[in-house]
Design a protein around this motif. Sequence first.
Motif, PDB file in Angstrom:
ATOM      1  N   ASP A   1      17.038  -5.698  26.259  1.00  0.00           N
ATOM      2  CA  ASP A   1      18.095  -5.833  26.801  1.00  0.00           C
ATOM      3  C   ASP A   1      18.989  -5.761  25.603  1.00  0.00           C
ATOM      4  O   ASP A   1      20.641  -5.648  25.632  1.00  0.00           O
TER       5      ASP A   1
ATOM      6  N   ASN B   1       8.080  -2.281  33.925  1.00  0.00           N
ATOM      7  CA  ASN B   1       8.522  -1.236  33.059  1.00  0.00           C
ATOM      8  C   ASN B   1       7.219   0.103  32.780  1.00  0.00           C
ATOM      9  O   ASN B   1       6.021  -0.324  33.185  1.00  0.00           O
TER      10      ASN B   1
ATOM     11  N   ASP C   1      14.330   1.729  29.791  1.00  0.00           N
ATOM     12  CA  ASP C   1      12.749   2.327  30.415  1.00  0.00           C
ATOM     13  C   ASP C   1      13.451   4.034  30.887  1.00  0.00           C
ATOM     14  O   ASP C   1      13.099   4.877  30.387  1.00  0.00           O
TER      15      ASP C   1
ATOM     16  N   GLY D   1      12.378 -11.681  30.345  1.00  0.00           N
ATOM     17  CA  GLY D   1      13.320 -11.874  29.834  1.00  0.00           C
ATOM     18  C   GLY D   1      13.032 -13.041  28.929  1.00  0.00           C
ATOM     19  O   GLY D   1      14.188 -12.845  27.589  1.00  0.00           O
TER      20      GLY D   1
ATOM     21  N   GLY E   1       9.201  -9.655  34.649  1.00  0.00           N
ATOM     22  CA  GLY E   1      10.026  -8.417  34.770  1.00  0.00           C
ATOM     23  C   GLY E   1      10.095  -7.428  33.654  1.00  0.00           C
ATOM     24  O   GLY E   1      10.024  -5.681  34.508  1.00  0.00           O
TER      25      GLY E   1
HETATM   26  O1  KG4 Z   1      10.928 -11.871  34.584  1.00  0.00           O
HETATM   27  P1  KG4 Z   1      12.086 -11.987  34.983  1.00  0.00           P
HETATM   28  O2  KG4 Z   1      13.180 -11.176  35.881  1.00  0.00           O
HETATM   29  O3  KG4 Z   1      13.396 -13.153  34.316  1.00  0.00           O
HETATM   30  C1  KG4 Z   1      12.771 -13.771  33.444  1.00  0.00           C
HETATM   31  O4  KG4 Z   1      12.000 -15.197  33.659  1.00  0.00           O
HETATM   32  O5  KG4 Z   1      13.308 -13.568  32.423  1.00  0.00           O
HETATM   33  O6  KG4 Z   1      12.849 -10.488  33.704  1.00  0.00           O
HETATM   34  C2  KG4 Z   1      13.976  -9.990  33.418  1.00  0.00           C
HETATM   35  C3  KG4 Z   1      13.566  -9.123  31.935  1.00  0.00           C
HETATM   36  C4  KG4 Z   1      14.543  -9.131  31.769  1.00  0.00           C
HETATM   37  O7  KG4 Z   1      14.898  -8.872  29.964  1.00  0.00           O
HETATM   38  C5  KG4 Z   1      15.006  -7.385  32.113  1.00  0.00           C
HETATM   39  O8  KG4 Z   1      15.594  -6.506  31.117  1.00  0.00           O
HETATM   40  C6  KG4 Z   1      13.535  -6.679  32.187  1.00  0.00           C
HETATM   41  O9  KG4 Z   1      12.676  -7.837  32.966  1.00  0.00           O
HETATM   42  N1  KG4 Z   1      13.341  -6.102  32.418  1.00  0.00           N
HETATM   43  C7  KG4 Z   1      12.523  -4.339  32.214  1.00  0.00           C
HETATM   44  C8  KG4 Z   1      12.420  -3.618  33.614  1.00  0.00           C
HETATM   45  N2  KG4 Z   1      13.161  -4.088  34.187  1.00  0.00           N
HETATM   46  C9  KG4 Z   1      13.095  -5.266  33.949  1.00  0.00           C
HETATM   47  N3  KG4 Z   1      12.482  -4.175  30.533  1.00  0.00           N
HETATM   48  C10 KG4 Z   1      11.907  -2.851  31.004  1.00  0.00           C
HETATM   49  N4  KG4 Z   1      11.869  -1.932  31.696  1.00  0.00           N
HETATM   50  C11 KG4 Z   1      11.601  -2.423  33.251  1.00  0.00           C
HETATM   51  N5  KG4 Z   1      11.325  -1.292  33.743  1.00  0.00           N
END
Ligand code: KG4
Length: 370
Positions: A184, A306, A201, A154, A302
């Motif tokens: 997001d 995907n 997704d 994110g 995160g």
């Molecule tokens: O690594 P993370 O949990 O937190 C940070 O370090 O930012 O990543 C969160 C991000 C969010 O923007 C969320 O919408 C995204 O990962 N995310 C995804 C999916 N699952 C989580 N983006 C696209 N497809 C997914 N399945």
Amino acid sequence: MTHADAPRSRPSDLVLGIETSCDETAAAVVENATIVRSNVIASQHQLHAEYKGVVPEIASRAHAERIVPIVREALALAGVDKSDLTAVAVGNRPGLIGSLLVGVAAAKALAWTLNIPVIGVDHVHAHLVAGCIAPSGSTIAEPAFPALGLVVSGGHTSLYFCRSLIEVQRIGATIDDAIGEAYDKVASVLGLPFPGGPNLDALARTAEPIATPFPIARISPSSLDFSFSGLKTAALYAFKGVPETSLARSKREARSQPPAPTYPAPRVAAAFQQAAAETIVLKLSRAFDLHPEARTLLVGGGVSANSLLRHRLAALALERAVELRLPRLEYCLDNGAMIAALGARLLTARASSCPLSDPLTMTATPTTAF
Ligand code: KG4
Ligand code: ZN
């Protein structure tokens, strides 16, 4: 050297990892830097949903309420008494400062009372080791090096050249939005609930992308940097229409031209998802051309959850004949296991130096060192 600085000889190394950088309060126990004995994650999504984004003050208060029960649960699920721990690792950068401070204070207090080392870990770096951990009952081999690393989260979208899991050099990064941030924001435009990424997704999988693909930012012929702001705008216009001044509208109407078409949310989602994955694959392909000696692709963050990106990365790894270290789904999002795993490795790397432990003056920092 104090007692806390002395490396301990134990049948196995049991490191507690604490993660509170954003909106997940998480704790985990990891054995020998690789085997996850427990991994507890308390998400705050419900608390932030009505604001469509993380509210820092709400996040830090929730961390303060939850951190002690979450650490207790991680120890209980691991079947570990706190006196069995060999060290405490904590994500101390980057993130929301109030949130980070809760984890850092908890980690230091616990390490001080147990008289064991405490170590601060960079959260972005920790995402890179998420593909090198496995749950109890499994085994996992060390990856081959050198490797290329990709963090898609994110807050970050970066490429790394890795001589080991510790020696990591950034070779590319986003110049504007992180990929998860773009996910997001586009999800919010499409009317999807928070958190947007996983919902977009799911929606993207229900439709064909619109016929004209969205742009992929190349930046320059050899750049390893990313840009997602143009893609975000393309998705906005495809869904809501291209804004026009009244002068531009009357000129268009005078030429009997129709307005730019708009498309339903599922098709926009599919086109966005396709372009986002292709952007990552394009930059990774360039990185492999520049570093043909790379033997492994380490992935984390995160967005590595995907569905389309996982397929595309698997295909790329096959084509380049490298091993793909894609984290299990439970280690993609923020978690304490990756923090403990990297903390354990950093402590081993420091074992010959003194002091082993970070000082109790160790604190939180909002920015990454990677
Ligand atoms: O690594 P993370 O949990 O937190 C940070 O370090 O930012 O990543 C969160 C991000 C969010 O923007 C969320 O919408 C995204 O990962 N995310 C995804 C999916 N699952 C989580 N983006 C696209 N497809 C997914 N399945
Ligand atoms: Zn993260």
